[in-house]
Design an enzyme around this catalytic site. Structure first.
Site, mmCIF file in Angstrom:
data_model
loop_
_atom_site.group_PDB
_atom_site.id
_atom_site.type_symbol
_atom_site.label_atom_id
_atom_site.label_comp_id
_atom_site.label_asym_id
_atom_site.label_seq_id
_atom_site.Cartn_x
_atom_site.Cartn_y
_atom_site.Cartn_z
ATOM 1 N N ASP A 10 -2.941 -3.171 -25.936
ATOM 2 C CA ASP A 10 -3.117 -1.729 -26.584
ATOM 3 C C ASP A 10 -2.359 -1.173 -26.153
ATOM 4 O OD1 ASP A 10 -4.114 0.345 -28.390
ATOM 5 O OD2 ASP A 10 -5.031 1.215 -26.268
ATOM 6 N N SER A 11 -1.984 0.072 -27.308
ATOM 7 C CA SER A 11 -0.833 1.644 -26.679
ATOM 8 C C SER A 11 -1.213 2.154 -25.554
ATOM 9 C CB SER A 11 -0.500 2.152 -27.292
ATOM 10 O OG SER A 11 -1.891 2.845 -28.656
ATOM 11 N N CYS A 73 -5.325 -2.804 -30.725
ATOM 12 C CA CYS A 73 -4.663 -1.778 -31.120
ATOM 13 C C CYS A 73 -4.293 -2.347 -32.699
ATOM 14 C CB CYS A 73 -3.791 -1.491 -30.781
ATOM 15 S SG CYS A 73 -2.221 -0.851 -30.974
ATOM 16 N N GLU A 152 -5.606 10.287 -24.958
ATOM 17 C CA GLU A 152 -5.091 9.610 -24.004
ATOM 18 C C GLU A 152 -4.682 10.727 -22.891
ATOM 19 O OE1 GLU A 152 -3.164 6.742 -23.140
ATOM 20 O OE2 GLU A 152 -3.423 5.717 -25.020
ATOM 21 N N CYS A 183 -8.055 3.243 -36.130
ATOM 22 C CA CYS A 183 -6.985 3.084 -34.323
ATOM 23 C C CYS A 183 -8.760 2.895 -33.329
ATOM 24 C CB CYS A 183 -7.087 4.424 -34.432
ATOM 25 S SG CYS A 183 -6.002 4.738 -32.747
ATOM 26 N N HIS A 185 -8.786 4.165 -30.553
ATOM 27 C CA HIS A 185 -8.873 5.345 -29.425
ATOM 28 C C HIS A 185 -10.291 5.709 -30.787
ATOM 29 C CE1 HIS A 185 -5.008 4.326 -28.195
ATOM 30 N NE2 HIS A 185 -4.640 5.481 -27.509
#
Lengths: 269, 269
Positions: A10-11, A73, A152, A183, A185
């Site tokens: 994942d990013s 991701c 994040e 996404c 997240h």
């Protein structure tokens, strides 16, 4: 039977929502996770750069002897999943197909919303996939560039988060009966998103859908981890601060984990 | 996207229970079905003969340009699935892995029953698969050789059927909390089986579980049929009387279908 770990990329920390699903559905499987928080978010970056970074993550996971790779991701899936899947001789799963398929099964009025990073939304990969499977669907995409930075920085519970989600989602409220969290997240913001969209809107967690597919593919390729009693030995890596990653991960996964910092640029030199 | 049909093979009409699930879950996919009723039941036959017959069914389906083959038959899966899967370059699914996996997820006390033909039960393929995935499970197999003839002769509603099911299942009543219907004919006897086992016992339909996997693999290999409006054009073949096959099929599927007789032995000469 194959007791090697499953690789997740994942990013940043978003893919942890997919890992949580794996731990819930397949608690005997082992995980190697790499989150590129130092270069997150991927969403606003040019495709060529995302492709390059994604290959660095893939190559890192391959050094850990993984039996399968999950693109946890959406942005990396949109840009590089197909290419990586074709080049590797282990199964490679993305989150977009499972999310699209689940949205089609869920909707009753044929109106599906997709929220994601600018890259995912601009790529039109979700509308293309959904319409190729089911041409009559009406798909509305909406980029939410402010969501990933909130997650994040571990500010999901703040009043700023509520305001941002409320303002960002306004164009979709009342317009769709199914909303794909495009996404990984975004499930960390799920309660706020559900509240803004209304209780009748079905939220599709593309990562959770993906894990159902992981389970089927582990069976099909006969590479399940044995379910003998064993201490599962997960490994988490981040390109940024291991401390910050760990705070979010322990909170989200509800279990102690070991997190190591890794410098991909050094590794790739 | 791949608009070719999915091939189904079975020793007779039992695989129609798997077809019904496909029609329910994936109504846009097309089917070619071959039922070997002239040589049913497969269960009591020697393995070498079952292997030979199964390859004849596979080769027949390949002449119909199928994109995937589903072994809608536990006996054929037990004997020949692995071999066929390895030799063909299209996906080949059996019913035993999905059924085993679902049983493990379902059981609460770790006591799983399997009913099937003598061949399926004697092969021990279900206990082996379940124990390899989850070693602590207690698996009790029970051969029910009288069930398939009842279904193939369309006598599911008779008082003889009730008596046979009652007497056959007696050794398992009260001993398990999950029962795998390890033969695709058995869902046609489901109400009687549920009644004999008790409402608290979870019945696992290996064929229905298999179709969930079909859906995932169509996605993974990107071979879904498009969902544009089209008249789905199914084709059913039987090696015995097309009239008797059709009676059972129309009754079970709830839709008119076209059934053709085929002579496999002539085809293979």
């Amino acid at each position: 039977m194959d007791n090697r770990p499953i690789g997740f990329l994942d990013s940043g920390v978003g893919g942890l929502t997919v890992v949580r699903e794996l731990m819930r559905q397949l608690p005997h499987e082992e995980i190697v996770y790499i989150g590129d928080s130092a270069r997150a978010p991927y969403g606003p970056r040019p495709a060529e750069q995302i492709r390059e970074y994604t290959w660095e993550l893939v190559n890192f996971l391959l050094t850990k002897n993984v039996k399968m790779i999950v693109f946890a991701c959406n942005t990396a899936t949109a840009v590089a999943w197909k290419e990586v899947k074709e080049k590797l001789d282990i199964p490679v799963l993305g989150v977009i197909l499972p999310g699209s398929s689940a949205a089609i099964k869920s909707t009753r009025n044929g109106k599906i919303g997709i929220i994601g990073t600018p890259m995912t939304i601009n790529s039109e990969v979700y509308p293309e996939k959904i319409k190729s499977l089911s041409p009559k669907m009406e798909v509305s995409g909406l980029a939410c560039p402010k969501f990933v930075p909130i997650v994040e920085s571990n500010e999901m519970g703040s009043s700023v988060a509520k305001k941002v989600v409320y303002e960002s989602l306004a164009p979709l409220v009342g317009k769709v009966d199914t909303l794909v969290l495009g996404c990984t997240h975004y499930p960390l913001l799920r309660p706020i998103i559900q509240n803004v969209m209304g209780a009748n809107v079905k939220l599709i967690d593309s990562g959770a859908e993906c894990i159902r597919d992981v389970s089927v593919l582990l069976n099909y390729f006969e590479i399940n981890h044995s379910r003998t009693e064993h201490a599962v030995d997960h490994h988490f890596y981040t390109t940024a601060s291991s401390q910050r990653f760990k705070e979010i991960a322990v909170n989200w996964l509800g279990t102690e984990i070991d997190v190591q910092h890794v410098d991909l640029e050094k590794l790739n030199k």
